[in-house]
Design an enzyme around this catalytic site. Structure first.
Site, PDB file in Angstrom:
ATOM      1  CE  LYS A 215      -3.259   2.632   2.769  1.00  0.00           C
ATOM      2  NZ  LYS A 215      -4.165   2.734   3.892  1.00  0.00           N
TER       3      LYS A 215
ATOM      4  CD  GLU B 239      -5.974   8.906  10.416  1.00  0.00           C
ATOM      5  OE1 GLU B 239      -6.240   9.355   9.292  1.00  0.00           O
ATOM      6  OE2 GLU B 239      -5.300   7.887  10.598  1.00  0.00           O
TER       7      GLU B 239
ATOM      8  N   GLY C  64      -9.877   4.319   3.991  1.00  0.00           N
ATOM      9  CA  GLY C  64     -11.049   3.864   3.240  1.00  0.00           C
ATOM     10  C   GLY C  64     -12.056   4.999   3.265  1.00  0.00           C
ATOM     11  CB  SER C  65     -12.280   7.959   1.740  1.00  0.00           C
ATOM     12  OG  SER C  65     -11.232   8.015   2.644  1.00  0.00           O
TER      13      SER C  65
ATOM     14  CD  GLU D 195      -7.504   2.645   0.712  1.00  0.00           C
ATOM     15  OE1 GLU D 195      -8.287   2.319  -0.201  1.00  0.00           O
ATOM     16  OE2 GLU D 195      -7.430   3.805   1.167  1.00  0.00           O
TER      17      GLU D 195
ATOM     18  NE  ARG E 255      -9.335  14.579   4.664  1.00  0.00           N
ATOM     19  CZ  ARG E 255     -10.080  13.530   4.961  1.00  0.00           C
ATOM     20  NH1 ARG E 255     -11.314  13.723   5.371  1.00  0.00           N
ATOM     21  NH2 ARG E 255      -9.621  12.310   4.814  1.00  0.00           N
TER      22      ARG E 255
ATOM     23  N   GLY F 286      -4.557  13.416   0.086  1.00  0.00           N
ATOM     24  CA  GLY F 286      -3.960  12.162  -0.351  1.00  0.00           C
ATOM     25  C   GLY F 286      -4.988  11.039  -0.334  1.00  0.00           C
TER      26      GLY F 286
ATOM     27  CD  GLU G 296     -10.378   8.236  -1.367  1.00  0.00           C
ATOM     28  OE1 GLU G 296     -10.770   7.209  -1.962  1.00  0.00           O
ATOM     29  OE2 GLU G 296      -9.599   8.199  -0.395  1.00  0.00           O
TER      30      GLU G 296
END
Ligand SMILES: C=C(O[C@H]1C=CC=C(C(=O)O)[C@@H]1O)C(=O)O
Length: 406
Positions: free
Chosen positions: A146, A196, A213-214, A240, A347, A361, A376
């Site tokens: 990843k 986060e 994961g979004s 992810e 953000r 990202g 995304e």
């Protein structure tokens, strides 16, 4: 100290007008922690955990007050320097009081919000999607599982941005998350609302809330529910997310005599995104463990970097083509007892005069679709674009430049 901070009576307004050039702010839940009495500033390397903690303790010891707190920001890259600001004491304000105060301060200042003049994508859509294809070749060769690929966007306005107003907008638009404002040494201000939590430590107890994961939210409730379901059932997003937890549990386990990591993620929403989320809780062997000793070991998790971390690091720099500096670093505070709270710098934006630099990202895995990942990252810019009153102008400018290159 964390519990002591929580126990303090809220002030109705800050002791002096809030100045985003000088003062630091960190918001957790309904509490705003405000550093308006900067004692001194210092920097520290972050590539050695012991050096970092020793520097913090030495610098805090220079401040006679038992209530002294350090606010700071650690860069993404371990070879760069962290910046810190020590404050004699911290004021705590209720979030709604502080939001109302900031809004009225800005009204008194008669602020006209500047208009967006120009947008420069430091990585174009074509470059970003090409980087994803190169990353996928690395997965094929099993060099990586990843990698998180980011982009930076420069916005230029027709006048200096009113940082206090941008902060008030962030507070107003974000019912959840961790709004923050940190004045950097270069005269810029790092502003944002992180969804986060990397690590919160209060004596023995630790908490973390990794996200990976979004899906973009929508104003149509039925479609929004469908997007939650799709995200929850997406094998790609679950993978992810799982990669992050495997890595984090390996770091945390040796430090904890109890560690609880739910086996199935839940969903967390921001004003603009849905995320797969896991609430991690633990009890440390030693309550004296410094929050940054642990946070700096976790940082950067595969939610911001990749797996294996050491392989992903150099590839990120090569594929993105520039340093992220503080973007996807961590921002937060700690006290003389080693307690504190650190969140991921996403953000967010770095604002200086009429210029704002934004970052977004996305986690890339074998099953990633390059265009979907680009979209995304565009969706993740919305937090800052909304706070900058620039969403419509940004869409117009980027559509026009797409037409020009067609
Ligand atoms: C890197 C970012 O998001 C991270 C946090 C949540 C979900 C993510 C994802 O789904 O890719 C990213 O790991 C960002 O917002 O710029």
């Amino acid at each position: 100290m964390l519990s002591e901070l929580d126990a303090l009576t809220d002030l109705a307004a800050p002791e002096r007008p809030f100045d985003p050039q000088q003062h630091a702010l960190f918001v957790s839940g309904q509490r705003c922690y405000l550093a308006q009495h900067p004692h001194h500033r210092f920097t520290s390397p972050i590539d050695n955990h012991e050096t970092l903690v020793n520097t913090l303790e030495t610098e805090l010891a220079k401040c006679p007050s038992e209530d002294a707190v350090v606010f700071g920001v650690l860069p993404f890259c371990k070879s760069e320097q962290a910046q810190f600001l020590v404050s004699d004491h911290v004021q705590t304000l209720d979030k709604s009081h502080f939001t109302a105060y900031l809004a009225s301060q800005n009204k008194l200042d008669g602020v006209r919000f500047p208009e967006l003049d120009n947008v420069h994508h430091r990585q174009s859509q074509t470059q970003y999607e090409h980087a994803i294809l190169r990353a996928k070749a690395l997965f094929e060769r099993e060099e990586l599982e990843k990698i998180v690929l980011g982009k930076q966007v420069d916005l230029y306005f027709d006048d200096a941005l009113p940082k206090g107003q941008v902060l008030a907008n962030l507070l107003q638009q974000s019912a959840s998350g961790f709004p923050f404002s940190f004045p950097t040494e270069s005269g810029a201000t790092l502003l944002g609302v992180s969804p986060e939590l990397l690590l919160k430590k209060s004596n023995r107890a630790i908490f973390s809330n990794p996200l990976a994961g979004s899906a973009k939210r929508t104003s149509d409730p039925a479609v929004d529910v469908q997007r939650q379901r799709t995200l929850m059932n997406s094998k790609k997003d679950r993978f992810e997310h799982a990669v992050v937890l495997v890595e984090m549990s390996q770091v945390l386990e040796p430090w904890c005599h109890q560690l609880h990591i739910p086996s199935v993620p839940s969903l967390l929403s921001t004003a603009t995104m849905w995320h797969l989320s896991t609430e991690v809780e633990g009890q440390l062997h030693t309550p004296a463990t410094h929050v940054l000793a642990l946070a700096n070991r976790l940082h950067p998790t595969p939610a911001l970097c990749g797996k294996p971390t050491q392989h992903a690091y150099p590839w990120i720099k090569a594929l993105e083509g520039e340093s992220r500096h503080f973007f996807s670093g961590i921002v937060g505070w700690c006290d003389k007892h080693g307690n504190g709270e650190w969140v991921v710098v996403i953000r967010s934006s770095e604002i200086n005069g009429r210029h704002a630099r934004l970052f977004a990202g996305a986690g890339i895995v074998h099953a990633s679709n390059p265009t979907a990942e680009w979209l995304e990252t565009e969706a993740k810019l919305s937090t800052m674009l909304n706070a900058l009153h620039a969403t419509t102008a940004y869409r117009q400018v980027t559509q026009e430049s797409l037409l020009e290159t067609a």
